[in-house]
Design a protein around this motif. Structure first.
Motif, PDB file in Angstrom:
ATOM      1  N   VAL A   1      51.754  32.403  56.618  1.00  0.00           N
ATOM      2  CA  VAL A   1      52.822  33.381  56.410  1.00  0.00           C
ATOM      3  C   VAL A   1      52.412  34.409  55.359  1.00  0.00           C
ATOM      4  O   VAL A   1      52.701  35.604  55.503  1.00  0.00           O
ATOM      5  CB  VAL A   1      54.135  32.677  56.022  1.00  0.00           C
ATOM      6  CG1 VAL A   1      55.228  33.697  55.725  1.00  0.00           C
ATOM      7  CG2 VAL A   1      54.592  31.751  57.140  1.00  0.00           C
ATOM      8  N   ALA A   2      51.711  33.973  54.323  1.00  0.00           N
ATOM      9  CA  ALA A   2      51.255  34.909  53.295  1.00  0.00           C
ATOM     10  C   ALA A   2      50.268  35.920  53.881  1.00  0.00           C
ATOM     11  O   ALA A   2      50.332  37.121  53.564  1.00  0.00           O
ATOM     12  CB  ALA A   2      50.619  34.148  52.136  1.00  0.00           C
ATOM     13  N   LEU A   3      49.367  35.455  54.730  1.00  0.00           N
ATOM     14  CA  LEU A   3      48.422  36.377  55.375  1.00  0.00           C
ATOM     15  C   LEU A   3      49.153  37.344  56.299  1.00  0.00           C
ATOM     16  O   LEU A   3      48.823  38.530  56.368  1.00  0.00           O
ATOM     17  CB  LEU A   3      47.371  35.594  56.163  1.00  0.00           C
ATOM     18  CG  LEU A   3      46.151  35.094  55.398  1.00  0.00           C
ATOM     19  CD1 LEU A   3      45.257  34.270  56.326  1.00  0.00           C
ATOM     20  CD2 LEU A   3      45.349  36.257  54.812  1.00  0.00           C
ATOM     21  N   GLY A   4      50.137  36.837  57.004  1.00  0.00           N
ATOM     22  CA  GLY A   4      50.904  37.701  57.885  1.00  0.00           C
ATOM     23  C   GLY A   4      51.627  38.791  57.132  1.00  0.00           C
ATOM     24  O   GLY A   4      51.646  39.959  57.547  1.00  0.00           O
TER      25      GLY A   4
ATOM     26  N   PHE B   1      40.266  46.790  63.303  1.00  0.00           N
ATOM     27  CA  PHE B   1      39.433  46.697  62.107  1.00  0.00           C
ATOM     28  C   PHE B   1      39.008  45.256  61.860  1.00  0.00           C
ATOM     29  O   PHE B   1      39.781  44.312  62.069  1.00  0.00           O
ATOM     30  CB  PHE B   1      40.187  47.247  60.892  1.00  0.00           C
ATOM     31  CG  PHE B   1      40.423  48.724  60.951  1.00  0.00           C
ATOM     32  CD1 PHE B   1      39.419  49.627  60.642  1.00  0.00           C
ATOM     33  CD2 PHE B   1      41.653  49.222  61.358  1.00  0.00           C
ATOM     34  CE1 PHE B   1      39.633  50.992  60.720  1.00  0.00           C
ATOM     35  CE2 PHE B   1      41.877  50.583  61.437  1.00  0.00           C
ATOM     36  CZ  PHE B   1      40.852  51.473  61.114  1.00  0.00           C
ATOM     37  N   GLN B   2      37.772  45.102  61.394  1.00  0.00           N
ATOM     38  CA  GLN B   2      37.193  43.764  61.262  1.00  0.00           C
ATOM     39  C   GLN B   2      37.985  42.861  60.321  1.00  0.00           C
ATOM     40  O   GLN B   2      38.251  41.699  60.632  1.00  0.00           O
ATOM     41  CB  GLN B   2      35.745  43.864  60.778  1.00  0.00           C
ATOM     42  CG  GLN B   2      34.802  44.486  61.802  1.00  0.00           C
ATOM     43  CD  GLN B   2      33.391  44.626  61.271  1.00  0.00           C
ATOM     44  OE1 GLN B   2      33.123  44.345  60.100  1.00  0.00           O
ATOM     45  NE2 GLN B   2      32.483  45.067  62.120  1.00  0.00           N
ATOM     46  N   LEU B   3      38.372  43.381  59.168  1.00  0.00           N
ATOM     47  CA  LEU B   3      39.058  42.545  58.187  1.00  0.00           C
ATOM     48  C   LEU B   3      40.434  42.120  58.678  1.00  0.00           C
ATOM     49  O   LEU B   3      40.904  41.019  58.364  1.00  0.00           O
ATOM     50  CB  LEU B   3      39.164  43.267  56.844  1.00  0.00           C
ATOM     51  CG  LEU B   3      37.831  43.473  56.109  1.00  0.00           C
ATOM     52  CD1 LEU B   3      38.059  44.223  54.808  1.00  0.00           C
ATOM     53  CD2 LEU B   3      37.148  42.133  55.837  1.00  0.00           C
ATOM     54  N   VAL B   4      41.083  42.965  59.450  1.00  0.00           N
ATOM     55  CA  VAL B   4      42.377  42.592  60.024  1.00  0.00           C
ATOM     56  C   VAL B   4      42.184  41.492  61.057  1.00  0.00           C
ATOM     57  O   VAL B   4      42.943  40.507  61.085  1.00  0.00           O
ATOM     58  CB  VAL B   4      43.072  43.817  60.642  1.00  0.00           C
ATOM     59  CG1 VAL B   4      44.328  43.396  61.409  1.00  0.00           C
ATOM     60  CG2 VAL B   4      43.436  44.830  59.561  1.00  0.00           C
ATOM     61  N   GLN B   5      41.183  41.639  61.907  1.00  0.00           N
ATOM     62  CA  GLN B   5      40.922  40.589  62.892  1.00  0.00           C
ATOM     63  C   GLN B   5      40.556  39.268  62.215  1.00  0.00           C
ATOM     64  O   GLN B   5      40.955  38.189  62.690  1.00  0.00           O
ATOM     65  CB  GLN B   5      39.803  41.022  63.836  1.00  0.00           C
ATOM     66  CG  GLN B   5      40.209  42.121  64.796  1.00  0.00           C
ATOM     67  CD  GLN B   5      39.218  42.306  65.932  1.00  0.00           C
ATOM     68  OE1 GLN B   5      38.225  41.587  66.032  1.00  0.00           O
ATOM     69  NE2 GLN B   5      39.495  43.285  66.789  1.00  0.00           N
ATOM     70  N   GLN B   6      39.846  39.351  61.102  1.00  0.00           N
ATOM     71  CA  GLN B   6      39.496  38.129  60.374  1.00  0.00           C
ATOM     72  C   GLN B   6      40.762  37.388  59.921  1.00  0.00           C
ATOM     73  O   GLN B   6      40.864  36.160  60.062  1.00  0.00           O
ATOM     74  CB  GLN B   6      38.632  38.459  59.165  1.00  0.00           C
ATOM     75  CG  GLN B   6      38.201  37.224  58.364  1.00  0.00           C
ATOM     76  CD  GLN B   6      37.497  37.595  57.077  1.00  0.00           C
ATOM     77  OE1 GLN B   6      37.953  38.462  56.339  1.00  0.00           O
ATOM     78  NE2 GLN B   6      36.374  36.942  56.804  1.00  0.00           N
ATOM     79  N   LYS B   7      41.731  38.124  59.413  1.00  0.00           N
ATOM     80  CA  LYS B   7      42.981  37.498  58.985  1.00  0.00           C
ATOM     81  C   LYS B   7      43.724  36.880  60.158  1.00  0.00           C
ATOM     82  O   LYS B   7      44.251  35.765  60.068  1.00  0.00           O
ATOM     83  CB  LYS B   7      43.853  38.525  58.267  1.00  0.00           C
ATOM     84  CG  LYS B   7      43.282  38.967  56.925  1.00  0.00           C
ATOM     85  CD  LYS B   7      44.091  40.116  56.327  1.00  0.00           C
ATOM     86  CE  LYS B   7      43.437  40.586  55.036  1.00  0.00           C
ATOM     87  NZ  LYS B   7      44.122  41.766  54.451  1.00  0.00           N
TER      88      LYS B   7
END
Length: 394
Positions: free
Chosen positions: A341-344, A286-292
């Motif tokens: 870490v927060a994004l993870g 998914f695009q938003l996951v790849q962006q993160k």
């Protein structure tokens, strides 16, 4: 869930910047963490207990003593010390802090400010972790303003009498020697004193209720007429400038520690997105996951390179490393690691708050890294003063 391999982490071929010796050291410490730390640490972290069973295994690694040459210490380069800090943090921040307190702060203070007799007595045993060290600077009412500590040292017959209190002191409940910083009543200057385990008047009480670095035993210390013999005064700790130099020389290691937490978070998040399926496919698609993931990797690469470059400069000429350089590395790396870490944790969704996924532990621990060895604000002001020549209002 275990931490993933290095897949997808080294787009800028950071590995090629390391020497074969440095890569071998990294692999050795990583294997130790993968085999001995990660499988057991969550239970210790949740119970807020330190895994003392690991101390003999850490000693076998031969990593304690850092850049100190001689006295049974490894005499590593700054890059090698940084790699160790990152790999230990990637495994667990509490274990990394335990090593850092003894190896960097306590041993560093004795090596830099101690007499030859003090070095001979303490450093070899500490390098083997037969003796554990602590570093007592921070006080209940004095944190960032460390130059104005209230603990006092009064000269008496045969030595000094220490009175005061310290707070957040790692290893202090079980350390064999505690480097206590106090203001000499006679000179008004800050000096260092070696307080040995069991000294009357010294009391360390474990701090309870932490949400970060739970396996590190931090303590409140009270010093009530603690007698320190003259031979236990650090003779070359003549002012707070000497204390500050020790902190400066360990701050780059904290930058590497931030890299380690960020690396663990990125690897955990990447592996999770490749395994977790929703709507019939892995969420990595998914695009938003790849962006993160891309944002995480970009920031991780930046802080890796910054920490490495500072360490290389330090190896070339330690005297040229300014407070601003060390503070910028700590401030920037810690802040970016906190975001990574927060994004993870966010990528893992609800599973990201579970200890068995490991990232929750890093999510909590990075808050401590962000705060200690100079808060974000203090390090920012140090850098600002250096680049403008003007000390900002505090």
């Amino acid at each position: 869930m275990t931490i993933a391999s290095e897949r997808g982490i080294d787009l800028f071929r950071f590995d090629e910047l390391l020497t074969p010796r440095e890569r071998a050291l990294r692999d050795k410490v990583r294997a130790f963490c993968n085999e001995h730390v990660i499988p057991i640490i969550n239970d210790y972290w949740e119970r807020a207990e330190f895994p003392f069973e690991l101390i003999p295994r850490i000693a076998e690694l031969g990593i304690v003593g850092g850049t100190i040459k001689g006295y049974g210490c490894p005499g590593f380069s700054s890059v090698e010390v940084g790699i160790i800090a990152a790999e230990l943090a990637r495994g667990d921040g509490s274990v990394g802090t335990f090593v850092g307190v003894t190896s960097g702060l306590a041993m560093g203070a004795i090596a830099a400010c101690g007499s030859e007799e003090q070095k001979q007595r303490w450093l070899p045993a500490m390098a083997r972790l037969e003796k554990i060290g602590a570093f007592a600077l921070t006080e209940p009412h004095v944190g960032s303003d460390a130059a104005h500590i209230r603990t006092t040292a009064r000269r008496v017959s045969g030595g000094y009498m220490l009175n005061g209190a310290k707070r957040w002191i790692g290893n202090a409940t079980f350390a064999d020697v505690i480097v206590v910083w106090a203001q000499d009543e006679e000179t008004g200057r800050v000096g260092g004193f070696l307080v040995e385990k069991g000294t009357p008047g010294y009391q360390a009480t474990k701090i309870e209720g932490k949400i970060a670095k739970r396996s590190v035993i931090n303590a409140d210390i009270t010093l009530e007429n603690v007698f320190v013999p003259e031979e236990n005064r650090l003779p070359f700790a003549r002012s707070f400038r000497d204390t500050a130099n020790i902190l400066k020389n360990t701050r780059y290691g904290v930058a590497w520690e931030a890299v380690g937490h960020a690396q663990a978070a990125y690897e955990l998040a990447l592996e999770y997105t490749l395994q977790r399926e929703q709507f019939g496919r892995p969420i990595a698609g998914f695009q938003l996951v790849q962006q993160k993931l891309v944002h995480m990797l970009g920031d991780l690469t930046a802080i890796q390179l910054m920490a490495w470059r500072l360490s290389k400069l330090r190896d070339e000429d330690e005297t040229q490393i300014t407070e601003g350089m060390a503070s910028l590395a700590k401030q920037y790396c810690a802040a970016k690691a906190r975001q990574i870490v927060a994004l993870g944790r966010e990528v893992l969704g609800g599973n990201g708050i579970l200890l068995d996924r490991h990232i929750a532990r890093h999510f909590a621990d990075i808050e401590a890294v962000y705060t200690y060895e100079g808060t974000n604000e203090i390090n920012t002001l140090v850098v600002g003063r250096e680049i403008t020549g003007i000390a900002a209002f505090v």
